[in-house]
Write a protein that holds these residues in place. Structure first.
Motif, PDB file in Angstrom:
ATOM      1  N   PRO A   1      -1.019   9.217  12.542  1.00 45.91           N
ATOM      2  CA  PRO A   1      -2.015   9.240  11.527  1.00 45.91           C
ATOM      3  C   PRO A   1      -2.510   7.957  11.019  1.00 45.91           C
ATOM      4  O   PRO A   1      -3.506   7.809  10.322  1.00 45.91           O
ATOM      5  CB  PRO A   1      -1.010   9.602  10.169  1.00 45.91           C
ATOM      6  N   SER A   2      -1.731   6.807  11.468  1.00 47.15           N
ATOM      7  CA  SER A   2      -2.399   5.406  11.274  1.00 47.15           C
ATOM      8  C   SER A   2      -3.255   4.925  12.452  1.00 47.15           C
ATOM      9  O   SER A   2      -3.571   3.752  12.392  1.00 47.15           O
ATOM     10  CB  SER A   2      -0.954   4.747  10.826  1.00 47.15           C
TER      11      SER A   2
ATOM     12  N   LYS B   1     -13.517   6.653   4.848  1.00 45.20           N
ATOM     13  CA  LYS B   1     -13.923   6.506   6.153  1.00 45.20           C
ATOM     14  C   LYS B   1     -12.646   6.954   7.232  1.00 45.20           C
ATOM     15  O   LYS B   1     -12.490   6.384   8.365  1.00 45.20           O
ATOM     16  CB  LYS B   1     -14.242   5.083   6.271  1.00 45.20           C
ATOM     17  N   TYR B   2     -11.629   7.783   6.655  1.00 45.73           N
ATOM     18  CA  TYR B   2     -10.579   8.152   7.532  1.00 45.73           C
ATOM     19  C   TYR B   2     -11.160   8.687   8.873  1.00 45.73           C
ATOM     20  O   TYR B   2     -12.048   9.626   8.759  1.00 45.73           O
ATOM     21  CB  TYR B   2      -9.732   8.950   6.791  1.00 45.73           C
TER      22      TYR B   2
ATOM     23  N   LYS C   1       4.447   8.807   3.103  1.00 50.40           N
ATOM     24  CA  LYS C   1       5.659   8.875   3.320  1.00 50.40           C
ATOM     25  C   LYS C   1       6.340   7.886   4.515  1.00 50.40           C
ATOM     26  O   LYS C   1       7.307   7.118   4.264  1.00 50.40           O
ATOM     27  CB  LYS C   1       6.245  10.414   3.798  1.00 50.40           C
ATOM     28  N   GLU C   2       5.060   7.604   5.476  1.00 53.44           N
ATOM     29  CA  GLU C   2       5.367   6.729   6.351  1.00 53.44           C
ATOM     30  C   GLU C   2       5.842   5.162   5.655  1.00 53.44           C
ATOM     31  O   GLU C   2       6.620   4.496   6.064  1.00 53.44           O
ATOM     32  CB  GLU C   2       4.443   6.676   7.190  1.00 53.44           C
ATOM     33  N   LYS C   3       4.828   5.194   4.757  1.00 51.43           N
ATOM     34  CA  LYS C   3       4.818   3.624   4.156  1.00 51.43           C
ATOM     35  C   LYS C   3       6.060   3.525   3.314  1.00 51.43           C
ATOM     36  O   LYS C   3       6.864   2.463   3.295  1.00 51.43           O
ATOM     37  CB  LYS C   3       3.679   3.649   3.120  1.00 51.43           C
TER      38      LYS C   3
ATOM     39  N   GLN D   1      -2.902  14.006   5.968  1.00 56.38           N
ATOM     40  CA  GLN D   1      -2.710  12.710   6.684  1.00 56.38           C
ATOM     41  C   GLN D   1      -2.404  11.607   5.650  1.00 56.38           C
ATOM     42  O   GLN D   1      -1.462  11.009   5.695  1.00 56.38           O
ATOM     43  CB  GLN D   1      -4.062  12.328   7.593  1.00 56.38           C
ATOM     44  N   LYS D   2      -2.956  11.687   4.479  1.00 53.95           N
ATOM     45  CA  LYS D   2      -2.524  11.038   3.133  1.00 53.95           C
ATOM     46  C   LYS D   2      -1.093  10.932   2.976  1.00 53.95           C
ATOM     47  O   LYS D   2      -0.671   9.886   2.711  1.00 53.95           O
ATOM     48  CB  LYS D   2      -3.615  11.041   2.409  1.00 53.95           C
TER      49      LYS D   2
END
Ligand SMILES: [Zn+2]
Length: 123
Positions: free
Chosen positions: A113-114, A93-94, A16-18, A10-11
């Protein structure tokens, strides 16, 4: 319990999304150096406008600026969410809903994921 492997995946997706969101923002906005996470839409400046109709050019520019603003705003929110979730990962805390503190469904996290809230609290 969410597995470390899943969180790691997920990270990577979030990183990548960022980058993708930042690239989009960079194309028409500038990051505010004084305020972290704040972006300003650049007022479009066109080169070689001399000789054309100045008035028409100005109208075009204002229109372009006005259309970019809501896009900039939603991208900024997206970026902020991604950053907040990355911080949650750092703190271990994800996958915890920020409202009710319950675990967020893994399927939901895969699709989004976010996600910061569980389905119940998002509504
Ligand atoms: Zn919740």
């Amino acid at each position: 319990m969410i597995s470390k492997k899943f969180v790691q995946q997920q990270k990577e997706k979030l990183e990548k999304e960022k980058e993708a969101v930042r690239e989009q923002l960079k194309s028409f906005a500038t990051e505010d150096p004084k305020l972290k996470g704040d972006w300003d839409t650049r007022f479009p400046k066109r080169n070689g406008g001399v000789g054309g109709s100045a008035m028409e050019d100005a109208t075009d520019q204002v229109e372009e600026y006005v259309t970019s603003l809501p896009i900039e705003h939603s991208l900024e929110i997206k970026l902020r969410d991604v950053n907040l979730v990355l911080e949650k990962i750092e703190k271990g805390k994800y996958g915890t809903c920020e409202n009710c503190k319950q675990k967020i469904n893994e399927k939901r996290l895969k699709v989004n994921p976010s996600a910061r809230f569980c389905i119940k609290c998002q509504k």
